[in-house]
Design an enzyme around this catalytic site. Structure first.
Site, PDB file in Angstrom:
ATOM      1  N   CYS A  61      -4.322   6.509  11.687  1.00 57.59           N
ATOM      2  CA  CYS A  61      -3.581   6.505  12.963  1.00 57.59           C
ATOM      3  C   CYS A  61      -2.615   7.676  13.100  1.00 57.59           C
ATOM      4  O   CYS A  61      -2.078   7.911  14.183  1.00 57.59           O
ATOM      5  CB  CYS A  61      -2.838   5.183  13.146  1.00 57.59           C
ATOM      6  SG  CYS A  61      -1.389   4.965  12.079  1.00 57.59           S
ATOM      7  N   CYS A  63       2.502   3.287   9.338  1.00 61.14           N
ATOM      8  CA  CYS A  63       1.568   3.442  10.451  1.00 61.14           C
ATOM      9  C   CYS A  63       2.291   3.354  11.783  1.00 61.14           C
ATOM     10  O   CYS A  63       3.465   2.983  11.869  1.00 61.14           O
ATOM     11  CB  CYS A  63       0.509   2.327  10.432  1.00 61.14           C
ATOM     12  SG  CYS A  63      -0.412   2.175   8.901  1.00 61.14           S
ATOM     13  N   CYS A 121      -1.910   0.950  15.034  1.00 63.03           N
ATOM     14  CA  CYS A 121      -2.927   1.379  14.063  1.00 63.03           C
ATOM     15  C   CYS A 121      -4.130   0.440  14.079  1.00 63.03           C
ATOM     16  O   CYS A 121      -3.975  -0.777  13.924  1.00 63.03           O
ATOM     17  CB  CYS A 121      -2.341   1.429  12.663  1.00 63.03           C
ATOM     18  SG  CYS A 121      -3.535   1.985  11.417  1.00 63.03           S
ATOM     19  N   ASP A 169      18.967  15.602  49.887  1.00 68.31           N
ATOM     20  CA  ASP A 169      17.718  16.352  49.949  1.00 68.31           C
ATOM     21  C   ASP A 169      16.894  15.916  51.166  1.00 68.31           C
ATOM     22  O   ASP A 169      16.664  14.714  51.380  1.00 68.31           O
ATOM     23  CB  ASP A 169      16.920  16.127  48.660  1.00 68.31           C
ATOM     24  CG  ASP A 169      15.608  16.884  48.654  1.00 68.31           C
ATOM     25  OD1 ASP A 169      15.649  18.116  48.560  1.00 68.31           O
ATOM     26  OD2 ASP A 169      14.557  16.236  48.761  1.00 68.31           O
ATOM     27  N   THR A 190       0.812  -1.224   0.000  1.00 73.84           N
ATOM     28  CA  THR A 190       0.000   0.000   0.000  1.00 73.84           C
ATOM     29  C   THR A 190       0.840   1.266   0.000  1.00 73.84           C
ATOM     30  O   THR A 190       0.318   2.355  -0.225  1.00 73.84           O
ATOM     31  CB  THR A 190      -0.921   0.040   1.230  1.00 73.84           C
ATOM     32  OG1 THR A 190      -0.117   0.071   2.419  1.00 73.84           O
ATOM     33  CG2 THR A 190      -1.836  -1.186   1.252  1.00 73.84           C
TER      34      THR A 190
END
Length: 498
Positions: free
Chosen positions: A69, A34, A38, A440, A30
């Site tokens: 996404c 992503c 996704c 501290d 494709t």
């Protein structure tokens, strides 16, 4: 991680959000990349998956961002916040917009390497060089401006750092497979746009997040004129590379709501980067919690409030000054000293919504600070003037791209800075996740409450088991020590927490 393809495949197939920002999953068929989490459709076949360490690398390989996404908007990699090597320092500076402002040579000079060495290191780890990484950031900045502002496309292109409208249009089409106009039309159907000069956006984070540990201390230590807590949001002024701004940050269940008012939209990416850093939003709370939970003395505290973050700063030099002003005094006295400094030396601004009136003065504005201006003991006044002189002259770099060891050594060499101050600056200004101040008082008190060794030597030895996340352990020790501070946080958090 990318040597272990099986682990990458498992992350993608399980849609595990913990890996968002760590890696990007591209699909060869494709040509889309992503987040691992996704939710779109059935996971692709393993043989079609490709894995990249950055959105820039995926874009450079010819993939476009998934429209569902939005992988370019995922939380940043936590690697850049807990490492101090060349790549991490460079990525923090790229996130702050240095490449857009000064080019790759400026970035190389800031980290102390040649351009060639820098490009080689970035490409080896991230699959892309500094220009590609900055281009990916420009594309995301452009998308935010297109979707959330009323700027014209020419103004968006200029504000996002593109050299021309043509380059802007080409980049947006390549990365998002939509024209700028189509992006704006899609956004307009989903939500109303902001007014001119403002940007409203969502800042994602890795769950879990315990917001009280961030917003409580920020609200409790807010300096009049620079910061305020108003209507369930923390607001403050920002000094930015091209101008100034005001940000409002509101904690919500699955994101931080942010509204930015900027005098120059070119500062958008820098402002977002600084706000994310302030709230430690790119941290990996699961990894941190898993390590701290191994200590039986911390298990209950971590289980009760998972996802504590280290509140940091939008301006490291500002925080260094505030840390010195807060040495050996109460929180109220520290706020009073700082507010007096701001009132006399801060640059005035206009806030149409609240009561923010000034920018915190930069070190140059404080170099002529007279001894009569602050009622401080001589030793602390000397410490303050020495610090601002070094910051203004470049003798100490506490910025996002600084070398942590070198900065620590330079701070420790200044007269009047005690170890607590140095480690506090390291924790919140430098961003060192392993910073630890065993001297501290609140840390030692918290250790006593939790049954841990309550001596400096004993606690230091015990804290070796918390490395490299000792700064996060400190947040749990402080919470145990200071019940009164917990009451302050509850008041500040108010109805939002309920």
């Amino acid at each position: 991680m990318f040597d272990d393809v099986d682990q990458c495949v498992r992350a993608a197939q399980s849609r595990d959000p913990r890996f968002d920002g760590w890696l990007f999953v591209a699909v060869a068929t494709t040509r889309i990349y992503c987040r691992p989490s996704c939710p779109a459709g059935v996971p692709p076949k393993v043989e079609n998956m490709r894995f990249y360490p950055s959105a820039a690398a995926a874009q450079q390989a010819g993939y476009r961002a998934c429209k569902r996404c939005r992988p370019d908007a995922s939380p940043g990699s936590p690697e850049w916040d807990h490492r101090e090597d060349l790549v991490a320092r460079a990525m923090r500076l790229i996130g702050d917009g240095l490449v857009d402002r000064g080019g790759v040579p400026s970035l190389a000079a800031a980290v102390g390497y040649s351009v060639r060495q820098l490009e080689r290191q970035l490409f080896a780890e991230l699959g892309a060089g500094p220009l590609a990484l900055a281009r990916a950031q420009r594309a995301q900045t452009a998308r935010l401006l297109i979707e959330t502002s009323t700027l014209s496309m020419i103004e968006v292109a200029h504000a996002a750092g593109f050299a021309s409208l043509r380059t802007f249009n080409q980049t947006v089409r390549q990365v998002f497979a939509l024209t700028p106009t189509e992006l704006r039309q899609r956004a307009a159907r989903a939500r109303p746009q902001a007014t001119h000069g403002t940007v409203s956006l969502r800042l994602p984070f890795r769950a879990p997040l315990y917001p009280d540990s961030l917003f409580g201390p920020l609200a409790a230590m807010a300096v009049s004129g620079v910061e305020e807590w108003r209507a369930g949001a923390y607001r403050r002024t920002l000094r930015l590379p091209h101008g100034h701004g005001i940000v409002s940050l509101r904690p919500l269940p699955d994101h931080i709501g942010a509204q930015l008012v900027l005098t120059d939209m070119r500062d958008l990416s820098s402002a977002i980067s600084r706000c994310r850093r302030l709230l430690d939003l790119d941290a990996d709370p699961v990894a941190i919690g898993d390590l701290l939970r191994r200590d039986p003395w911390l298990t209950e505290a971590v289980d009760k409030h998972p996802g504590r973050r280290v509140p940091r700063t939008v301006d490291p030099a500002e925080f260094a000054v505030r840390a010195v002003l807060g040495q050996r005094v109460s929180a109220a006295a520290s706020r009073a000293h700082t507010a007096r400094l701001v009132a006399r030396h801060g640059e005035p601004i206009i806030d149409s919504v609240g009561e923010l009136t000034r920018l915190f003065p930069d070190p140059v504005a404080l170099t002529d600070l007279g001894p009569e201006e602050l009622p401080l003991p001589r030793a602390r006044r000397t410490a303050l003037t020495s610090l601002v002189t070094m910051l203004a002259g470049g003798g100490i770099d506490v910025g996002v791209g600084s070398d942590w060891r070198r900065a620590r050594a330079a701070l420790a060499a200044l007269p009047g800075l005690d170890p607590w101050t140095v480690e506090t600056i390291a924790m919140r200004a430098l961003g060192d996740p392993n910073a630890f101040a065993p001297t501290d008082v609140r840390v030692l008190r918290g250790a006593r409450v939790m049954g841990l060794p309550d001596t400096t030597v004993g606690l230091s030895a015990h804290a070796r088991a918390w490395e490299p996340w000792r700064a996060y352990a400190v947040q749990y020790l402080w919470a145990s020590a200071d019940r009164q501070n917990r009451l302050v946080m509850d008041v500040c958090w108010g109805a939002v927490s309920r």
